[in-house]
Motif scaffolding. Sequence first.
Motif, PDB file in Angstrom:
ATOM      1  N   LEU A   1       0.832  -1.207   0.000  1.00 50.31           N
ATOM      2  CA  LEU A   1       0.000   0.000   0.000  1.00 50.31           C
ATOM      3  C   LEU A   1       0.865   1.254   0.000  1.00 50.31           C
ATOM      4  O   LEU A   1       0.581   2.217  -0.722  1.00 50.31           O
ATOM      5  N   ALA A   2       1.932   1.268   0.802  1.00 50.63           N
ATOM      6  CA  ALA A   2       2.815   2.430   0.863  1.00 50.63           C
ATOM      7  C   ALA A   2       3.640   2.556  -0.407  1.00 50.63           C
ATOM      8  O   ALA A   2       3.989   3.669  -0.824  1.00 50.63           O
ATOM      9  N   ALA A   3       3.984   1.440  -1.030  1.00 51.50           N
ATOM     10  CA  ALA A   3       4.815   1.467  -2.237  1.00 51.50           C
ATOM     11  C   ALA A   3       4.081   2.052  -3.436  1.00 51.50           C
ATOM     12  O   ALA A   3       4.698   2.644  -4.325  1.00 51.50           O
ATOM     13  N   ASP A   4       2.755   1.879  -3.480  1.00 49.83           N
ATOM     14  CA  ASP A   4       1.987   2.386  -4.631  1.00 49.83           C
ATOM     15  C   ASP A   4       0.791   3.194  -4.122  1.00 49.83           C
ATOM     16  O   ASP A   4      -0.340   2.704  -4.096  1.00 49.83           O
ATOM     17  N   PRO A   5       1.014   4.472  -3.711  1.00 47.99           N
ATOM     18  CA  PRO A   5      -0.067   5.268  -3.122  1.00 47.99           C
ATOM     19  C   PRO A   5      -1.210   5.566  -4.098  1.00 47.99           C
ATOM     20  O   PRO A   5      -2.362   5.668  -3.688  1.00 47.99           O
ATOM     21  N   ALA A   6      -0.896   5.686  -5.387  1.00 46.53           N
ATOM     22  CA  ALA A   6      -1.959   5.985  -6.363  1.00 46.53           C
ATOM     23  C   ALA A   6      -2.953   4.823  -6.426  1.00 46.53           C
ATOM     24  O   ALA A   6      -4.172   5.029  -6.426  1.00 46.53           O
ATOM     25  N   ARG A   7      -2.440   3.597  -6.476  1.00 48.39           N
ATOM     26  CA  ARG A   7      -3.325   2.435  -6.520  1.00 48.39           C
ATOM     27  C   ARG A   7      -4.111   2.297  -5.220  1.00 48.39           C
ATOM     28  O   ARG A   7      -5.283   1.921  -5.212  1.00 48.39           O
ATOM     29  N   THR A   8      -3.480   2.626  -4.104  1.00 47.50           N
ATOM     30  CA  THR A   8      -4.145   2.567  -2.810  1.00 47.50           C
ATOM     31  C   THR A   8      -5.339   3.524  -2.765  1.00 47.50           C
ATOM     32  O   THR A   8      -6.441   3.158  -2.342  1.00 47.50           O
ATOM     33  N   VAL A   9      -5.121   4.755  -3.219  1.00 50.49           N
ATOM     34  CA  VAL A   9      -6.198   5.758  -3.227  1.00 50.49           C
ATOM     35  C   VAL A   9      -7.323   5.327  -4.154  1.00 50.49           C
ATOM     36  O   VAL A   9      -8.508   5.427  -3.816  1.00 50.49           O
ATOM     37  N   LEU A  10      -6.966   4.832  -5.356  1.00 47.86           N
ATOM     38  CA  LEU A  10      -7.996   4.382  -6.301  1.00 47.86           C
ATOM     39  C   LEU A  10      -8.793   3.203  -5.747  1.00 47.86           C
ATOM     40  O   LEU A  10     -10.004   3.113  -5.950  1.00 47.86           O
ATOM     41  N   THR A  11      -8.125   2.305  -5.060  1.00 46.18           N
ATOM     42  CA  THR A  11      -8.818   1.169  -4.449  1.00 46.18           C
ATOM     43  C   THR A  11      -9.819   1.639  -3.397  1.00 46.18           C
ATOM     44  O   THR A  11     -10.965   1.180  -3.362  1.00 46.18           O
ATOM     45  N   LEU A  12      -9.395   2.565  -2.541  1.00 51.72           N
ATOM     46  CA  LEU A  12     -10.297   3.096  -1.511  1.00 51.72           C
ATOM     47  C   LEU A  12     -11.489   3.826  -2.129  1.00 51.72           C
ATOM     48  O   LEU A  12     -12.626   3.681  -1.678  1.00 51.72           O
ATOM     49  N   ILE A  13     -11.220   4.598  -3.177  1.00 48.12           N
ATOM     50  CA  ILE A  13     -12.311   5.317  -3.858  1.00 48.12           C
ATOM     51  C   ILE A  13     -13.289   4.332  -4.488  1.00 48.12           C
ATOM     52  O   ILE A  13     -14.510   4.505  -4.406  1.00 48.12           O
ATOM     53  N   SER A  14     -12.774   3.261  -5.114  1.00 48.42           N
ATOM     54  CA  SER A  14     -13.676   2.295  -5.760  1.00 48.42           C
ATOM     55  C   SER A  14     -14.521   1.547  -4.735  1.00 48.42           C
ATOM     56  O   SER A  14     -15.704   1.274  -4.977  1.00 48.42           O
ATOM     57  N   ILE A  15     -13.946   1.240  -3.575  1.00 48.00           N
ATOM     58  CA  ILE A  15     -14.731   0.585  -2.518  1.00 48.00           C
ATOM     59  C   ILE A  15     -15.833   1.516  -2.018  1.00 48.00           C
ATOM     60  O   ILE A  15     -16.995   1.112  -1.881  1.00 48.00           O
TER      61      ILE A  15
END
Length: 198
Positions: free
Chosen positions: A13-27
């Motif tokens: 999650l820390a290594a790829d913050p953009a994917r983390t944010v997109l995942t949270l938004i999609s949930i």
Amino acid sequence: MLKLFRRLILRPLAADPARTVLTLISIALGVAVVIAIELAGDAATGSFQSSLATLAGKVDYQITANGGVDEKLLAKLAALPIDATFQPAIEQPVVIPGLGTTMLYGVDLIGSGAADANTAARDFSVRSLETFAVASSELAARFHWREGEHITLRGRGGSADFRLEKIAADKNTGWIAIDIAEAQKLLDMYGRIDRIDA
């Protein structure tokens, strides 16, 4: 366990913050869509119930059956020694040729007391109720109908012409109501009704 959680979850999650944010938004978006669909379904159900209440009054109980209810049951219920009013109802989709489909309500305009609640119905004889129709203001606005217009409806039993005698105030749903005997003819439901309201 904590070491595994850090290595498999926190580190990616820390290594790829953009994917983390997109995942949270999609949930969050998925949860919001599910809640919105549930609320829309509840609102539509409430609108249909208020539409029927406009036509036939408040309903406390409903008698239904798969494939419809035999209308002979209505006579048996009416003979019971209880203080209750039983109203037959039909609720089926119907085609308005050249315009689309809408919900058709077949109601007993005389026996149910709907005629008393509806001043337009009181002004007509039993024979004129064969061509009597009431539409919601939403449906009338959508199709640019005015009181007095002639409307053709098509169902499984053929087509029939009706005169729009009243536009009922209901801006939330589109529906049209006719006498239940005419609805049975139009929909080829002789001897059957969708439900009995009490």
